[in-house]
Write a protein that holds these residues in place. Structure first.
Motif, PDB file in Angstrom:
ATOM      1  N   ALA A 128      -9.416  -4.327  67.784  1.00 46.22           N
ATOM      2  CA  ALA A 128     -10.130  -3.486  68.738  1.00 46.22           C
ATOM      3  C   ALA A 128     -11.073  -2.572  67.978  1.00 46.22           C
ATOM      4  CB  ALA A 128      -9.142  -2.642  69.537  1.00 46.22           C
ATOM      5  N   MET A 129     -11.919  -1.863  68.739  1.00 45.20           N
ATOM      6  CA  MET A 129     -12.920  -1.019  68.088  1.00 45.20           C
ATOM      7  C   MET A 129     -13.091   0.297  68.842  1.00 45.20           C
ATOM      8  SD  MET A 129     -15.012  -0.644  65.663  1.00 45.20           S
ATOM      9  CE  MET A 129     -15.908   0.892  65.519  1.00 45.20           C
ATOM     10  N   GLU A 130     -13.154   1.374  68.061  1.00 42.62           N
ATOM     11  CA  GLU A 130     -13.072   2.732  68.609  1.00 42.62           C
ATOM     12  C   GLU A 130     -14.404   3.335  69.031  1.00 42.62           C
ATOM     13  OE1 GLU A 130     -12.488   1.926  65.284  1.00 42.62           O
ATOM     14  OE2 GLU A 130     -13.356   3.451  63.977  1.00 42.62           O
ATOM     15  N   LYS A 176     -10.598   7.407  57.611  1.00 41.75           N
ATOM     16  CA  LYS A 176     -10.338   7.271  59.048  1.00 41.75           C
ATOM     17  C   LYS A 176      -9.213   6.276  59.327  1.00 41.75           C
ATOM     18  CE  LYS A 176     -14.022   3.930  60.472  1.00 41.75           C
ATOM     19  NZ  LYS A 176     -13.375   2.898  61.292  1.00 41.75           N
ATOM     20  N   GLU A 177      -9.126   5.207  58.549  1.00 46.93           N
ATOM     21  CA  GLU A 177      -8.148   4.164  58.891  1.00 46.93           C
ATOM     22  C   GLU A 177      -6.725   4.514  58.450  1.00 46.93           C
ATOM     23  OE1 GLU A 177      -8.840   2.303  61.074  1.00 46.93           O
ATOM     24  OE2 GLU A 177     -11.012   2.037  61.016  1.00 46.93           O
ATOM     25  N   HIS A 189      -8.662   7.546  67.016  1.00 44.64           N
ATOM     26  CA  HIS A 189      -9.900   7.561  66.230  1.00 44.64           C
ATOM     27  C   HIS A 189     -10.917   8.555  66.801  1.00 44.64           C
ATOM     28  CE1 HIS A 189      -9.835   4.749  62.957  1.00 44.64           C
ATOM     29  NE2 HIS A 189      -9.645   3.656  63.680  1.00 44.64           N
ATOM     30  N   MET A 197     -20.991 -10.118  65.591  1.00 44.45           N
ATOM     31  CA  MET A 197     -21.410  -8.825  65.036  1.00 44.45           C
ATOM     32  C   MET A 197     -22.768  -8.499  65.624  1.00 44.45           C
ATOM     33  SD  MET A 197     -19.239  -7.446  63.065  1.00 44.45           S
ATOM     34  CE  MET A 197     -19.924  -6.376  61.838  1.00 44.45           C
ATOM     35  N   HIS A 234      -4.058   3.767  68.543  1.00 48.04           N
ATOM     36  CA  HIS A 234      -4.883   3.798  67.327  1.00 48.04           C
ATOM     37  C   HIS A 234      -6.350   4.055  67.668  1.00 48.04           C
ATOM     38  CE1 HIS A 234      -5.923   2.503  63.165  1.00 48.04           C
ATOM     39  NE2 HIS A 234      -7.047   2.112  63.753  1.00 48.04           N
ATOM     40  N   GLU A 235      -6.882   3.272  68.588  1.00 45.97           N
ATOM     41  CA  GLU A 235      -8.313   3.423  68.913  1.00 45.97           C
ATOM     42  C   GLU A 235      -8.563   4.779  69.565  1.00 45.97           C
ATOM     43  OE1 GLU A 235      -9.956   1.236  67.434  1.00 45.97           O
ATOM     44  OE2 GLU A 235      -8.299  -0.184  67.195  1.00 45.97           O
ATOM     45  N   GLN A 255     -20.388  -5.311  68.698  1.00 47.59           N
ATOM     46  CA  GLN A 255     -19.485  -4.876  67.631  1.00 47.59           C
ATOM     47  C   GLN A 255     -20.374  -4.410  66.493  1.00 47.59           C
ATOM     48  OE1 GLN A 255     -16.326  -4.152  67.158  1.00 47.59           O
ATOM     49  NE2 GLN A 255     -16.913  -3.517  65.091  1.00 47.59           N
ATOM     50  N   TYR A 293      -5.681   0.192  55.184  1.00 49.47           N
ATOM     51  CA  TYR A 293      -5.017   0.625  56.413  1.00 49.47           C
ATOM     52  C   TYR A 293      -3.572   1.081  56.149  1.00 49.47           C
ATOM     53  CZ  TYR A 293      -8.608  -0.856  59.787  1.00 49.47           C
ATOM     54  OH  TYR A 293      -9.753  -0.963  60.533  1.00 49.47           O
ATOM     55  N   GLU A 342     -19.287  -1.923  63.847  1.00 50.54           N
ATOM     56  CA  GLU A 342     -18.668  -1.621  62.555  1.00 50.54           C
ATOM     57  C   GLU A 342     -18.511  -2.927  61.783  1.00 50.54           C
ATOM     58  OE1 GLU A 342     -14.794   0.233  62.641  1.00 50.54           O
ATOM     59  OE2 GLU A 342     -14.923   0.743  60.526  1.00 50.54           O
ATOM     60  N   PHE A 375     -13.274 -11.802  69.863  1.00 55.51           N
ATOM     61  CA  PHE A 375     -13.357 -10.576  69.068  1.00 55.51           C
ATOM     62  C   PHE A 375     -12.790 -10.846  67.684  1.00 55.51           C
ATOM     63  CE2 PHE A 375     -12.642  -6.038  68.099  1.00 55.51           C
ATOM     64  CZ  PHE A 375     -13.844  -5.527  68.560  1.00 55.51           C
ATOM     65  N   ASN A 376     -13.483 -10.328  66.660  1.00 59.02           N
ATOM     66  CA  ASN A 376     -13.058 -10.638  65.297  1.00 59.02           C
ATOM     67  C   ASN A 376     -11.794  -9.902  64.865  1.00 59.02           C
ATOM     68  OD1 ASN A 376     -14.929 -12.543  64.680  1.00 59.02           O
ATOM     69  ND2 ASN A 376     -16.346 -11.163  63.651  1.00 59.02           N
ATOM     70  N   MET A 377     -11.578  -8.713  65.414  1.00 58.03           N
ATOM     71  CA  MET A 377     -10.431  -7.923  64.958  1.00 58.03           C
ATOM     72  C   MET A 377      -9.565  -7.583  66.168  1.00 58.03           C
ATOM     73  SD  MET A 377     -11.264  -7.259  61.626  1.00 58.03           S
ATOM     74  CE  MET A 377     -11.062  -5.635  60.975  1.00 58.03           C
ATOM     75  N   GLN A 397     -16.933 -13.642  58.855  1.00 56.14           N
ATOM     76  CA  GLN A 397     -15.843 -12.667  58.752  1.00 56.14           C
ATOM     77  C   GLN A 397     -14.483 -13.320  58.989  1.00 56.14           C
ATOM     78  OE1 GLN A 397     -15.352  -8.947  61.170  1.00 56.14           O
ATOM     79  NE2 GLN A 397     -17.533  -8.867  60.734  1.00 56.14           N
TER      80      GLN A 397
HETATM   81  N1  0A1 Z   1     -12.280   0.230  63.216  1.00 51.12           N
HETATM   82  C1  0A1 Z   1     -11.491  -0.769  63.857  1.00 51.12           C
HETATM   83  C2  0A1 Z   1     -11.419  -2.044  63.129  1.00 51.12           C
HETATM   84  C3  0A1 Z   1     -12.593  -2.934  63.174  1.00 51.12           C
HETATM   85  C4  0A1 Z   1     -13.320  -3.144  62.026  1.00 51.12           C
HETATM   86  C5  0A1 Z   1     -14.354  -4.040  62.001  1.00 51.12           C
HETATM   87  C6  0A1 Z   1     -14.625  -4.732  63.128  1.00 51.12           C
HETATM   88  O1  0A1 Z   1     -15.626  -5.662  63.076  1.00 51.12           O
HETATM   89  C7  0A1 Z   1     -15.493  -6.865  63.605  1.00 51.12           C
HETATM   90  C8  0A1 Z   1     -13.922  -4.540  64.290  1.00 51.12           C
HETATM   91  C9  0A1 Z   1     -12.909  -3.620  64.299  1.00 51.12           C
HETATM   92  C10 0A1 Z   1     -10.071  -0.288  63.918  1.00 51.12           C
HETATM   93  O2  0A1 Z   1      -9.579   0.262  62.940  1.00 51.12           O
HETATM   94  O3  0A1 Z   1      -9.422  -0.495  64.905  1.00 51.12           O
END
Ligand code: 0A1
Ligand code: ZN
Length: 881
Positions: free
Chosen positions: A269-271, A326-327, A308, A114, A304-305, A126, A388, A128, A265-267, A832
């Motif tokens: 992807a990121m927009e 948004k999600e 956004h 993060m 998805h990204e 990252q 989501y 968000e 990467f924790n998730m 996380q």
């Molecule tokens: N907004 C991104 C999801 C996302 C949320 C938090 C993160 O922090 C590690 C990373 C990505 C999405 O909806 O794709």
């Protein structure tokens, strides 16, 4: 790491900031361990705010090395720096002023992923939800929108690439082997959408001409040598851009759109505006290394990204409680996109499967929360399937209620009214009310009230009066913090099906609103009576899963078989097969528990095999029908006192019965579906492979020999077939020498490809039975396993905990205790990730008492541990409450 403070944030406390941020100028001097960040921030006091009010900026693990006010060093008496804030006093009453903060950060040591960190030698960010405060002191909240200029200075040889949001302004040499680049993003954005990437990467380039004929440069950056594996992602991106223009009228708004793939990467992807950052798992694909599911995921996440950009970036969230704004909306958009690119019915079935297996358990357990929560301790823990996926379902219901045209009008109004703003759920709903005149007051409960509605249904037919009545009663169980629930507005698509399969057309309806094929359930209990019905119809209810509810409708086996055979809605046919199988599967688990033989009803076998053999149905649909409810679906249906071993054995016995009854059908399918054409990842090819692999699974059961899977493994020319054959071998014949040989061959063939080895880890982590724990512990010692990489951890430990019910829930509790230790170790590096994994234990109370006691003890050992992160503390306390 932020250790837990126990503090909660409440929606009711929201108020705007005292200061308005006008501009942001950032300069990064990149260094692996000592990156210098200079942030020049121009503010003015908001009108009407107390002239004595100080400016409070957020921070997290920052070292401040300089602070200027209008370019002059600030006297220490005017500011206070704490671990997580910087407070500045004596600021102008109304004139704009400039604050320049300099901080030093260590990207290499940032294991939380993060803020600014390093992944395989690449600098990336990252932000968000609250990562920007780990880069500099800042009003780090989504309702603070500003225009950013970013200067990046770095060693040129190591970092030929210097990227940030917006459009490229220019770059040049900077002396001492360094160079710099400047980026300007003209669109005001919140800090969570900031991104920076620097390093040495390969690129795939293309262009897109928008609807107003502007040319946009498209670039996907990946590790050198992996460029060819980004072709599918590029194709998906161009299709997404086109689709958003055609379906939502949304055009891209910068000169360049970039995607960077990183391996840590924790998730998903990121927009970030103009510079999406992706987990490389959702970018890289080719037939040899990616399954059909990987291709579908890449298509969906790229979309998805990209989507956004309008739903999230141009219109963002006022505060994190509005995350579903948004999600949920963007998931709805990506679902619609995939439905248009592939088979709509099959896509819908997959979505509902996912919702039921992930969101329903969340919503009926200790972590249940409304789609729009009203309080949180750690926002990272609210990136949930409720926000989501249920959020998407709520958007879908709005579309169902206001109709296709009404939905379009409402969306257009939303884009027009709120572009450039940070909006709320109320703003969104109001657009549909204003555009269509429909009152959505009662409907809005879907955002506030947690829990899956349970609807009990009964029907009666009066032959003399030619009327058919449908009585519905809705109930939502209590959830944490919400005991009393109000009746909701539930739109149920339906059809009354006649004996020949034709849909009956009622002449009149009473008892409530029915518009077209949608029945609006709005009261706690309601009876709809249809007139002019000449013969008793079969009801197909909640077609297309128009509402995310649980139906309790004791439909006869004959009626279900009728729907499975005749319904024109493919989703409803699949649902009927599910409704036929669940009683067989629960009864099987109970029979095993009672030491009795398992029986499989003939209606299920017949209906299932009829669908399997019906060549007029698309193969992907038939494969979905053959994938019977999972062990966790059965556990949910049983409700409490679950014994995962009995559920597993019962399910296996039902599968064996189907395999035996359908042996000839499965053999014919398996042989007939062998592909003579070159591989294509399209939906039709994927569907054929899914059906053929389902047949392979049943053949392994009926033939009780690894030979078929060994042959399939040897012949496979793509990763879907290869990994499916390996799964059949490992799960059905774990001790066979053939299986050991196949596992070893797979490992050595893909030794250089970490993403493929993740599949190898996952396949082994999900081998049922008591041996799983030792296997997982052994695999953690494998040189390809890296505890610091989230994908590896999820593939091995995550898959074990989430997807191996018998292995993880062994009655002696050893797996729970192992898991607890791992969670604590992971929490030290990456809170996380630890908190997300820990949710695997959220349904512990539904286990039989011996296992439940063990699980509670393991959870308590986590709760007692010192210095927990706020992420893990929040989850463990809620799970135990
Ligand atoms: N907004 C991104 C999801 C996302 C949320 C938090 C993160 O922090 C590690 C990373 C990505 C999405 O909806 O794709
Ligand atoms: Zn998203």
């Amino acid at each position: 790491m932020r250790t837990d403070t126990g503090r909660t944030i409440n929606l009711a406390d929201y108020r705007p900031t005292d200061f308005v941020l006008e501009r942001v100028d950032l300069t990064f001097e990149l260094d692996p361990t000592e990156t210098k960040v200079e942030a020049r921030l121009i503010f003015h006091r908001r009108e009407g705010v107390d002239p004595a009010a100080p400016l409070v900026l957020d921070g997290d693990e920052l070292k401040m090395t300089g602070l200027l006010f209008d370019q002059i060093e600030m006297e220490p008496a005017r500011y206070t720096e704490t671990a997580d804030s910087l407070t500045i006093r004596d600021l102008p009453e109304s004139a704009p002023f400039e604050i320049t903060v300099t901080t030093l950060i260590n990207p290499e040591a940032n294991t939380q992923l993060m803020g600014l960190y390093r992944s395989n030698g690449i600098y990336c960010t990252q932000c968000e939800a609250e990562g920007f405060r780990r880069i500099t002191f800042f009003p780090d909240r989504p309702d603070v929108l500003a225009v950013y200029t970013v200067n990046i200075i770095a060693d040129k040889a190591a970092n030929p690439l210097l990227l940030s949001n917006g459009n490229f302004l220019g770059g040049a040499g900077y002396g001492e082997g360094k160079h710099f680049a400047a980026w300007f993003d003209p669109h005001p954005k919140p800090s969570y959408l900031f991104a920076l990437v620097a390093g040495d990467l390969g690129v795939v380039e293309d262009t897109f001409v928008t609807m107003s004929e502007r040319e946009v440069a498209l670039k996907i950056y990946v590790e050198h040598g992996k460029e060819a594996r980004a072709a599918y992602a590029m194709d998906a991106l161009k299709r997404s851009m086109k689709w958003d223009e055609e379906v939502f009228g949304r055009e891209y708004d910068l000169d360049i759109f970039m995607i960077v793939a990183v391996s840590d990467f924790n998730m998903g992807a990121m927009e970030n505006k103009g510079l999406n950052i992706f987990n490389d798992k959702y970018v890289l694909a080719d037939p040899e290394t990616a399954t059909d599911q990987d291709y579908a995921n890449i298509e969906a996440i790229i979309a998805h990204e990209y989507f956004h950009n309008w739903t999230g970036n141009r219109i963002t969230c006022r505060d994190w409680f509005q995350l579903c704004l948004k999600e949920g909306l963007t998931v709805y958009r990506d679902h619609e996109f995939s439905a248009d690119q592939r088979s709509r019915a099959v896509k819908r079935i997959a979505e509902v499967r996912h919702l039921r297996s992930e969101q329903f358990p969340e919503d009926s357990g200790p972590l249940s929360h409304p789609v729009r929560p009203t309080e949180y301790r750690e926002i990272n823990n609210f990136y949930t399937t409720t926000v989501y996926e249920k959020g998407s379902e709520v958007t879908r219901m709005i579309a169902t209620i206001v109709g296709r045209d009404g939905f379009k009008k409402g969306m257009d109004l939303y884009f027009e009214r709120h572009d450039g703003e940070a909006a709320t759920v109320e703003d969104f709903v109001k657009c549909f009310e204003d555009a269509t005149g429909r009152d959505l007051t009662q409907f809005s409960l879907w955002y506030r009230q947690a829990g899956t509605p349970q609807i009990t249904v009964s029907s009666s037919y009066d032959a003399a009066a030619k009327t058919f009545s449908l009585s519905l009663e809705q109930m939502v169980a209590a959830t944490p913090g919400q005991t009393a629930k109000e009746p909701m507005h539930i739109p149920l698509r339906f059809a009354l099906i006649g004996e020949n399969g034709a849909e009956a057309q009622p002449t009149a309806v009473s008892g409530g609103e029915v518009s077209g094929d949608v029945l609006h359930l709005t009261e706690r209990s309601q009876t709809f009576t249809f007139s002019g019905i000449g013969a008793r119809p079969v009801v197909s209810l909640n077609r297309g899963f128009s509402a995310p509810v649980n139906l309790h409708f004791a439909q006869s086996t004959e009626d279900l078989a009728h729907i499975a055979r005749h319904d024109s809605d493919l989703f409803a046919r699949w649902q009927a097969i599910t409704d036929l199988s669940l009683p067989n599967l629960t009864a099987a688990a109970e029979a095993v528990g009672a030491g009795k033989p398992v029986e499989c009803g003939s209606a299920l076998c017949e209906a299932l095999l009829a669908i399997t053999a019906d060549d007029s149905l698309e193969p992907a649909f038939r494969a979905q029908a053959l994938a019977l409810p999972s062990e966790s679906d059965i556990a949910r249906e049983l409700g409490a006192n679950n014994d995962p071993d009995a559920i597993h054995q019962g399910r296996q016995a039902i599968l064996a019965a189907i395999a035996k009854a359908g042996a000839a059908t499965f053999r014919a399918l398996f042989d007939g579906l062998a592909s003579s054409q070159p591989f294509s990842p399209d939906a039709a090819g994927a569907g054929r492979r899914a059906l053929r692999n389902a047949a392979l699974g049943f053949l392994a059961l009926s033939e009780n020999s690894p030979a078929g899977a060994v042959e399939a493994f040897a012949e496979a020319d793509n990763m879907t077939d290869l990994s499916q054959a390996l799964t059949v071998l490992a799960h059905r014949f774990p001790d066979a020498t053939e299986t050991h040989a196949a596992l070893a061959a797979f490992e050595s063939r893909f030794a250089a490809n970490a993403l493929v080895l993740d599949k190898w880890f996952s396949i082994q982590a999900t081998i049922p039975g008591n041996g799983a724990l030792d296997r997982v512990m052994r695999l953690m010692q494998n040189p390809h396993f890296t505890a610091s990489n989230p994908n590896r951890v999820r593939a091995l430990i995550g898959t074990f905990a989430f997807a191996n019910p018998t292995g993880f829930n062994r009655p002696d509790g050893k797996a729970y205790h192992f898991f607890a230790e791992e969670i604590l170790a992971i929490d030290k590096r990456n809170p996380q990730l630890a908190a997300r994994l820990l949710t695997a234990l959220r349904s512990w109370r539904l286990l039989e008492p011996v296992r439940a006691d063990q699980a509670r003890e393991a959870l308590m050992s986590i709760e007692r541990a010192p210095a927990l992160s706020s992420d893990v503390a929040d989850i463990v306390e809620r799970i135990l409450k």
